[in-house]
Design an enzyme around this catalytic site. Structure first.
Site, short mmCIF file in Angstrom:
data_model
loop_
_atom_site.label_atom_id
_atom_site.label_comp_id
_atom_site.label_asym_id
_atom_site.label_seq_id
_atom_site.Cartn_x
_atom_site.Cartn_y
_atom_site.Cartn_z
N SER A 92 78.81 54.98 -4.58
CA SER A 92 79.37 54.33 -5.77
C SER A 92 80.89 54.55 -5.75
O SER A 92 81.36 55.65 -6.02
CB SER A 92 78.77 54.92 -7.05
OG SER A 92 77.39 54.67 -7.10
N LYS A 167 77.50 48.35 -10.32
CA LYS A 167 77.21 49.78 -10.49
C LYS A 167 78.11 50.40 -11.55
O LYS A 167 77.66 51.23 -12.36
CB LYS A 167 77.38 50.53 -9.16
CG LYS A 167 77.12 52.04 -9.25
CD LYS A 167 75.73 52.36 -9.78
CE LYS A 167 75.52 53.86 -10.03
NZ LYS A 167 75.46 54.66 -8.83
N LYS A 235 83.56 60.45 -12.20
CA LYS A 235 84.20 59.60 -11.20
C LYS A 235 83.93 58.13 -11.48
O LYS A 235 84.82 57.28 -11.43
CB LYS A 235 83.73 60.01 -9.81
CG LYS A 235 84.24 59.16 -8.66
CD LYS A 235 83.23 58.11 -8.21
CE LYS A 235 81.95 58.74 -7.69
NZ LYS A 235 80.96 57.71 -7.24
#
Length: 292
Positions: A92, A167, A235
């Site tokens: 990701s 995502k 993140k």
């Protein structure tokens, strides 16, 4: 097929194992010890060696810089590729950087798919991951049998980068739902209600969700061993906020969830499961949903 798999962490190891169980020959590389479940795979000395040995190279890495290093660093995947091979990044990472990586791999005569996943460790082990794919349709069809060995809900969203964009959107929804479930259970507990019974009641109504089912239970039972760490979700929310800034889009609730995770990180909880976001809310309320 001959499959290269780089990154055998919480998610990568069971994903690679499922590919082996589907009959594929595996060539692996990881920073830590190769798990016992993959002991029959061939461990390679470098990322380039993985690319030389495999027809398809799959990456499952923590962040954008990790992917760039593995692909284009010294003895990287790119230096071991020959025309016609396929790189699939299931990490990701940043959508914009993904487009750049894809272009560089395409210039070598190879194909590239970005295919991040959702479902956590449970989904990785059960081969029930949701897989969001960006890339050419013909390349997607070529890789689809591999995805079907790892997941259930497999969607070609669009071109390179669109899988990563999907995502990021997924992670926004998950983070806000975790925060909402945390606030609801904290409210109920502080008011004197049994949070377990409140959760049970809510699971039968319009508030029911996968987050309430799984992470609500984690909050009540205090089982914060990581399926997906706060640090990694931080993140992902950073990617969302950076992308929003570049597009001139306001994401106020995402920013709020990111700050709750930052509070957790400041207290040393960033390696806990992201359901532990509730601990930041509990600290502000001086009350826990349930005792540890």
């Amino acid at each position: 097929m001959k499959i290269g798999f780089i990154g055998l962490g919480i998610m990568g190891a069971p994903m690679a194992q499922n590919l082996m169980q589907a009959g594929h020959e595996m060539f692996v590389r990881t920073r830590s010890k190769v798990p016992d479940a993959l002991k029959t795979a061939t461990a390679c000395a470098s990322n380039a060696d993985v690319a030389r040995a495999a027809d398809v190279v799959i990456l499952m890495l923590p962040d954008t810089p990790d992917v760039e290093t593995v692909l284009f660093g010294e003895d990287g995947v790119a230096s071991g590729l020959t025309k016609g091979k396929l790189v699939i990044d299931m990490s990701s990472i940043a959508p914009i950087e993904t487009k750049r990586f894809a272009k560089k791999i395409n210039e070598l005569g190879c194909d590239y798919l970005d295919a991040p996943v959702s479902g956590g460790e449970v989904g990785a082990k059960a081969a029930s991951l949701t897989i969001m794919v960006g890339g050419d349709e013909a390349v997607f069809e070529r890789a689809k049998p591999l995805f079907e060995a790892m997941g259930k809900n497999i969607t070609l969203v669009g071109g390179n980068g669109d899988g990563q964009t999907t995502k990021v959107a997924n992670q926004i929804i998950v983070a806000l739902n975790i925060a909402a479930v945390g606030e609801a259970l904290l409210f109920a507990s502080k008011a004197g209600a049994d949070p377990a019974k409140v959760r049970q009641a809510l699971m039968g109504g319009f508030a029911a969700s996968r987050i309430l089912e799984v992470h609500g239970e984690r909050m009540i039972k205090r089982t914060f061993n990581p399926g997906f760490r706060i640090a990694l979700h931080q993140k992902d929310l950073s990617l969302a906020l950076a992308g929003a800034k570049s597009m001139g889009v306001a994401l106020p609730q995402t920013a709020s969830a990111a700050q709750l995770m930052q509070s957790c990180a400041a207290h040393g909880w960033d390696q806990l499961d992201h359901s532990a976001l509730v601990k930041a809310l509990e600290q502000m309320a001086a009350h826990e949903v349930a005792p540890d």
